[in-house]
Enzyme design. Structure first.
Site, PDB file in Angstrom:
ATOM      1  N   PHE A 218       0.866  -1.195   0.000  1.00  0.00           N
ATOM      2  CA  PHE A 218       0.000   0.000   0.000  1.00  0.00           C
ATOM      3  C   PHE A 218       0.895   1.235   0.000  1.00  0.00           C
ATOM      4  O   PHE A 218       2.056   1.175   0.383  1.00  0.00           O
ATOM      5  CB  PHE A 218      -0.971  -0.015   1.187  1.00  0.00           C
ATOM      6  CG  PHE A 218      -0.362  -0.017   2.557  1.00  0.00           C
ATOM      7  CD1 PHE A 218       0.052   1.172   3.173  1.00  0.00           C
ATOM      8  CD2 PHE A 218      -0.220  -1.209   3.268  1.00  0.00           C
ATOM      9  CE1 PHE A 218       0.593   1.171   4.446  1.00  0.00           C
ATOM     10  CE2 PHE A 218       0.319  -1.218   4.548  1.00  0.00           C
ATOM     11  CZ  PHE A 218       0.730  -0.038   5.132  1.00  0.00           C
ATOM     12  N   GLY A 312      -2.801  -7.088   4.368  1.00  0.00           N
ATOM     13  CA  GLY A 312      -2.061  -5.872   4.685  1.00  0.00           C
ATOM     14  C   GLY A 312      -0.754  -5.853   3.925  1.00  0.00           C
ATOM     15  O   GLY A 312      -0.535  -6.667   3.016  1.00  0.00           O
ATOM     16  N   ASP A 313       0.100  -4.898   4.277  1.00  0.00           N
ATOM     17  CA  ASP A 313       1.409  -4.740   3.633  1.00  0.00           C
ATOM     18  C   ASP A 313       1.296  -4.788   2.101  1.00  0.00           C
ATOM     19  O   ASP A 313       0.694  -3.916   1.513  1.00  0.00           O
ATOM     20  CB  ASP A 313       2.401  -5.784   4.156  1.00  0.00           C
ATOM     21  CG  ASP A 313       2.775  -5.544   5.625  1.00  0.00           C
ATOM     22  OD1 ASP A 313       2.233  -4.584   6.218  1.00  0.00           O
ATOM     23  OD2 ASP A 313       3.564  -6.306   6.187  1.00  0.00           O
ATOM     24  N   ASN A 314       1.833  -5.841   1.484  1.00  0.00           N
ATOM     25  CA  ASN A 314       1.844  -5.887   0.009  1.00  0.00           C
ATOM     26  C   ASN A 314       0.557  -6.529  -0.536  1.00  0.00           C
ATOM     27  O   ASN A 314       0.598  -7.410  -1.375  1.00  0.00           O
ATOM     28  CB  ASN A 314       3.060  -6.685  -0.475  1.00  0.00           C
ATOM     29  CG  ASN A 314       4.353  -5.957  -0.218  1.00  0.00           C
ATOM     30  OD1 ASN A 314       4.580  -5.443   0.874  1.00  0.00           O
ATOM     31  ND2 ASN A 314       5.211  -5.894  -1.229  1.00  0.00           N
ATOM     32  N   TRP A 315      -0.560  -6.075  -0.026  1.00  0.00           N
ATOM     33  CA  TRP A 315      -1.841  -6.679  -0.417  1.00  0.00           C
ATOM     34  C   TRP A 315      -2.502  -5.976  -1.593  1.00  0.00           C
ATOM     35  O   TRP A 315      -3.550  -6.410  -2.066  1.00  0.00           O
ATOM     36  CB  TRP A 315      -2.777  -6.702   0.783  1.00  0.00           C
ATOM     37  CG  TRP A 315      -3.397  -5.364   1.139  1.00  0.00           C
ATOM     38  CD1 TRP A 315      -2.749  -4.204   1.409  1.00  0.00           C
ATOM     39  CD2 TRP A 315      -4.799  -5.070   1.265  1.00  0.00           C
ATOM     40  NE1 TRP A 315      -3.639  -3.210   1.705  1.00  0.00           N
ATOM     41  CE2 TRP A 315      -4.909  -3.708   1.629  1.00  0.00           C
ATOM     42  CE3 TRP A 315      -5.957  -5.824   1.124  1.00  0.00           C
ATOM     43  CZ2 TRP A 315      -6.131  -3.087   1.841  1.00  0.00           C
ATOM     44  CZ3 TRP A 315      -7.184  -5.203   1.334  1.00  0.00           C
ATOM     45  CH2 TRP A 315      -7.269  -3.845   1.684  1.00  0.00           C
TER      46      TRP A 315
END
Lengths: 746, 746
Positions: A218, A312-315
């Protein structure tokens, strides 16, 4: 020793075997995971538990990344706005950015890929009127004096944002910066697959590959002081690349401009009504992400393991409620639970075999330190999420961090033992059983189902002044006996309003994606909704619903709502409707009693200032100014300071209801439930599976022949409970209790 | 017995000769007037005083009017908004109107002169798709289901609004309704002149013809319950007629539509940014009114009398600050004084020989009743207006109502004796002498000089929630040692910013005529102002200055102001500038001391809620939400509740200053003075002709060699006073005192 076993994931760490085994037994854990900063050793991996291991696809391989710096991830960034004080203007476009995170892309021709915009006229400056000086990171513009200019430019990201955050926060010194590479590029795409194949071979004891996550983080951009500058948990900023833009043009038949991504510096925040171009771009990225992730998941499956995705993170681009998510073929999703909304955001995700919620507190020293009691936070998190679990459970719960830390707090270990047992008990009773829903509500905004349970979030559900009065609506709904769906404007325009909807909810600040802005100028949309309400539907507006100033109205459905906002243009018109009805159905439970609101519950810690000036029990949070009743038959529910803050209005056989804001509290949850019943014209539904005390709630499962009565506080509560036929029984409930009863047949 | 004589007008009444003579002597009155409900008898008219007599031009002649009902005044009205629930819609367009006031005009073809509008699309419904049923006052429309429709229709006004108001309020029973006729029509135009000629002959003892007023009443429309429905003291609604519209088309080369007048039901409220068509129409009416009034005034002069205009009632089209007012040739204007703003509104009117202010309280039973003391209201009115008189005096003061009532309150008679003496004394000292002005400020809005001192008014300066936080700015300015002018956007675009301006003020809610709305999207305007500030000018924004969402900004001069408003689109961007400077120059006088604000002074009776939560001394009234600092060099002066409410920002050699609102108080007057000095970069000006105590003020007249120190409260005040060279002297001032001193030469 747990009364039952399973459905619980435990973090563990090397050298903590005996205690791990003890807690596994007490909490009934059947899976072990590593965490940020911990590793599982072979002894642990040999325990009778599934082993989850965190896996990074697009970072943590600097040996590869450094060989392919031209495949680093990219972003479009906008320079600061700079005013020309003369006919030449130099813009140091990197001003305000963190040079350890991003560097300008001079590999691709700036004249082709960058954009200089006169922000005073909104016009693009012809490329002949500006030059880049790469040595100084400056763009020199032939300018109109006293116009403002920005430069939209491409950068390479050279530091993964999550690692950067942890690195800086924890002062990791010279530990290498993990370089994020873009799997859309050929070498990186190949590397991601090859590495996974080898890794699966090298890690035979891993049962579950916990992708953290896939390809694109994100949007998280730091400033020159290495502090957060911009964070959008939903942002597609880091998915951009020249290659992506070229592929987009081939597939969609037109080229995107930098401004399609930069968007005036708003970067298509989810609060922006999305443009067609941005929706196309999101679709493009989702298709790519789904296809590529599918390949990796297939490799995991081929190796006989499960694939789990961290939410989350690299979602970015996975869009769990989107049209391509199912294609990925994931086994599971795990996400962090901060309340009922994030619980539902996880538990409702389709196309996976199971979901898992990671509960708070994280076993980190910020909570687990000498002298602090971690139990209250744990109880708060559990009780808040529990009401959402009762509607749609996650399949597993888990914790994260250092187990050795938590182990030093015996009362905490005891408490989680009761939580895990309680979870398994309720899961066994309700899994797969449709809970009783007295009403069906549809939340209408620009995002609709694609962003189910994701409205109003800034970062990952941080409390923001501009949001909490709307987030409360979602939090209330997350644990309410109401069937909630999400619609966007296109859905209604194309397919009309689903037959079984009782109430449409439109809530948000004017011109945001949540209220809808100019969507409301579409005559087909407004007349469709009017007709539907006229024929018996309910329309609940919160804040500035349907707001877009045109044709003599601010609220385009002011005729339905019976209220509008005074912008100054109708001050000359007398406003005679100012008498509130103190006996109104919707506010009935606010009168007299005051519950122990918010003392034990997030996410809205403080009462809005409104409340402090008023002891009536109403709390509209940030509230809304200058709302007035437009019609003599508008039922004013609350009027103060010369403004209406709650009202209802009959419209044909249907009804509009207006609320100025709805921060989360027990009282407001009750207010909302009554508002929905009233809007739907189904007032009698209230006393079905109902607890009179707003601090308690009833969840019924007619197909399973049982119902549960919840005490949502840490204190004893007394309440009358009404069953599905309206029969009343009095109860006294222990703190936080959940009481199961069988449905009696007549 | 007065110490001096003259400049005072007394109301009197038949049969009150002896007492009238006594009060004339005590108050030094040199003129007598009649009032609503009183007449002067021959004995009174024989006294040594000018005799004013109220004269109505366009009402009060029913014998004529009834013979020419086709010459009644007309209005365009808009029906209620009606939703079509089927393909035919009937609109009872007279619903909500008072049939004793207005009747539909069926003499002129509705198909030509009326308009049916689909308010859901904004489109005009073709005349073939609707029919009028005059018998039922209904328009039948072939409609699109669930679209909203309005009918704009012409009516005849058959009852003069002021007489209607008095008639209904005082329950005058079957007293005839005075019919307003339109002097634009041939018979009425001729009648108005003929009658005046005869009246002048019949009333030889009248010295001053007090026109109340000329031809067109401000817009005042009642509802079906005979209560006020719409009131616009500035509204041109009642100037309309078919004849006027036809003449307009001939003169301006295009036809107006009903919607040009009806304006979405806003009726071109002064809060609306005026359209070109409406400005043309105003110009058209002003030219007619000036020409016609000139004819009447010439008749008055030919008869050897004076012509005085009452500022109100049928004043529409006179526009005392407009381009045609001088042509009328009036001798005087008289208006009601409610505070400093209305005093300046009267006293600054050009092209007349003298101005007169009618002070409060009116001698009516609502104030003059047993047990009530009228002195406090009189003192309040006087002290409030006095600070404005010090800047630009009216030439006369006067009272109205029943003298016999006031006479029963000896303390009141005593008090007015001191007021009239005080007025004459100060008038003699300052008349024609330019007061010292430390700064020159220009108020920039859509109306500019045409509506000098008239901004933010609803009705005649009633207190409105949406206005008082801006009215306070005007009230503060009205008595401040600042030269105030008024500019509109066109002035700046055509002529630039006058050289001698120190500070431009832009204040108002977004998109209103007072902030300017889309005017701010003109690159030439914003760059011109930027340049001017950059080179040393000051820009003070209050509320939502320069607001119009475009190009990534809400405040189009956010770069100058250093603040913008968060609309939700930049929540993803971190905002680090939140520290207020407790030592800032602008707020220096708010610290520590608390003056006796507002206890004795209108017009803002109550503190805004902001103040109640805050004891810092700041009071922004309704204040403004979600304002944040955009620049690191923004000087935050006040920050609370996560918002900036006062800030300053250097911009080149100039400065922007932002205030969230400015209700009138002594503290805020001081805050404003400091803000202006700071914006102008002339901080040192503050201590010239300055009283340290904000409850006191100094007005200096260097050309006359004197200055005055005012105590603006009803209590004793102590203050240091700084003269023009900054020399300090301490004073103790009696309640309400005005102390005159000579300027000492060094």
């Amino acid at each position: 020793m747990a009364e039952s076993m399973g459905r619980v994931t435990l973090p563990s760490e090397a050298g903590f075997l005996k205690e791990t085994r003890e807690i596994m037994e007490r909490w009934g854990a059947d899976a072990l995971r590593d965490s940020d900063g911990t590793k599982l050793d072979e002894e642990l991996k040999a325990l009778d538990a599934k082993i989850y291991t965190t896996y990074f696809v697009a970072r943590g391989h600097n040996e590869f990344a450094k060989e392919h710096m031209e495949e680093c991830q990219q972003l479009y960034l906008m320079s600061k706005r700079r005013t020309a004080f003369a006919e030449e203007l130099e813009v140091s476009f990197m001003d305000g950015y963190f040079r350890e995170q991003v560097i300008p892309d001079y590999l691709h021709d700036p004249k082709r890929w960058w954009e200089v915009i006169d922000r005073t006229t909104g016009e693009v400056v012809p490329v002949g009127q500006w030059e880049v000086d790469p040595a100084r990171h400056v763009v020199r513009i032939t300018a109109v004096p006293f116009h403002e200019y920005t430069v939209s430019f491409l950068v390479y990201a050279i530091w993964d944002p999550t690692q950067m955050y942890n690195h800086i926060t924890n002062d990791w010194g010279d530990r290498p910066h993990e370089i994020p590479f873009d799997v859309r590029q050929s070498s990186s795409g190949q590397f991601a697959k090859d590495y996974l194949v080898q890794w699966l071979k090298d890690n035979p004891s891993v049962d579950v590959v916990r992708f953290t996550t896939f390809f694109y983080h994100f949007t998280l951009v730091f400033n020159e002081q290495a502090k957060e500058k911009f964070v959008d948990w939903f942002g597609y900023g880091a998915t951009v690349s020249v290659r992506a833009l070229e592929e987009f043009e081939r597939k969609y038949g037109y080229a995107l401009r930098p401004e399609d991504i930069v968007d005036n510096g708003y970067y298509n925040s989810p609060f922006r009504v999305p443009t067609k171009h941005y929706l196309d771009y999101m679709d493009f990225v989702q298709r790519f992400v789904a296809g590529k992730a599918k390949e990796l998941v297939a490799l995991v499956h081929a190796a006989g393991r499960e694939a789990m995705m961290f939410l989350g993170d690299n979602w970015i681009g996975t869009e769990p409620y989107g049209r391509y998510f199912g294609e990925i073929g994931l086994d599971a999703v795990v996400g962090s639970v901060g309340g009922g909304v994030s619980l539902r955001l996880i538990s409702e995700i389709p196309h996976v075999k199971y979901t898992e919620g990671r509960f708070l507190p994280y076993f980190f020293p910020d909570t687990f330190y000498d002298g602090n009691d971690p139990v209250p936070e744990a109880r708060k998190d559990w009780i808040t999420a529990r009401r959402a679990i009762m509607r749609k459970p996650v399949d597993r719960i888990g914790y994260g961090g250092y187990l050795s830390l938590a182990y030093r707090f015996p009362a905490f270990v005891d408490f989680i033992e009761t939580v895990t047992d309680e979870f398994r008990t309720l899961y066994e009773k309700i899994k797969g059983v449709r809970p009783y829903c007295g009403l069906k509500a549809a939340v209408l905004n620009s995002w609709g189902a694609l962003r189910s349970w994701q409205a109003y979030m800034v970062a990952h559900e941080l409390r923001y002044k501009q949001c909490y009065s709307y987030m409360g609506l979602m939090e209330s709904l997350s644990g309410m006996a109401v069937d909630v769906s999400f619609l966007n404007f296109q859905d209604i325009k194309e397919n009309g309003i689903p037959d079984d909807i009782d109430v449409i909810i439109n809530a948000g600040d004017a011109m945001t994606a949540y209220s809808g802005g100019e969507e409301w100028l579409d005559p087909a949309l407004v007349s469709r909704i009017r007709k539907w309400v006229y024929e018996g539907g309910g329309f609940l507006g919160v804040g500035e619903p349907t707001a877009c100033h045109a044709n003599g109205r601010y609220f385009q459905l002011a005729d339905v709502l019976g209220v509008d906002k005074e912008l100054g243009f109708t001050l000359s018109t007398d406003k005679y409707f100012t008498m509130a009805d103190p006996e109104h159905y919707i506010s009935a439970d606010l009168r007299g009693a005051h519950w122990n609101d918010r003392r034990d519950l997030p996410p809205s810690e403080a009462r809005g200032r409104y409340q402090s000036a008023d002891t009536s029990g109403f709390d509209f949070g940030e509230s809304m100014r200058n709302i007035y009743a437009t019609e003599p038959d508008t039922e004013i529910i609350e009027y103060s300071d010369g403004e209406v803050h709650a009202a209802a209005h009959p419209y044909g056989k249907g009804c509009g209801v207006y609320l100025a804001g709805l921060p989360y509290s027990f009282s407001n949850t009750r207010l909302l439930l009554r508002a929905l019943c009233y809007a739907a014209g189904k007032q009698e539904r209230l006393y079905r599976w109902f607890a009179s005390n707003p601090a308690c709630e009833v969840h019924a499962y007619p197909d399973a022949g049982r119902y549960a009565i919840l005490n949502n506080t840490a204190e004893v509560q007394e309440t009358a409970v009404f069953d599905g036929d309206g029969r009343k029984t009095d109860y006294r409930l222990a703190p936080g209790a959940i009481l199961w009863e069988s449905i009696q047949e007549w």
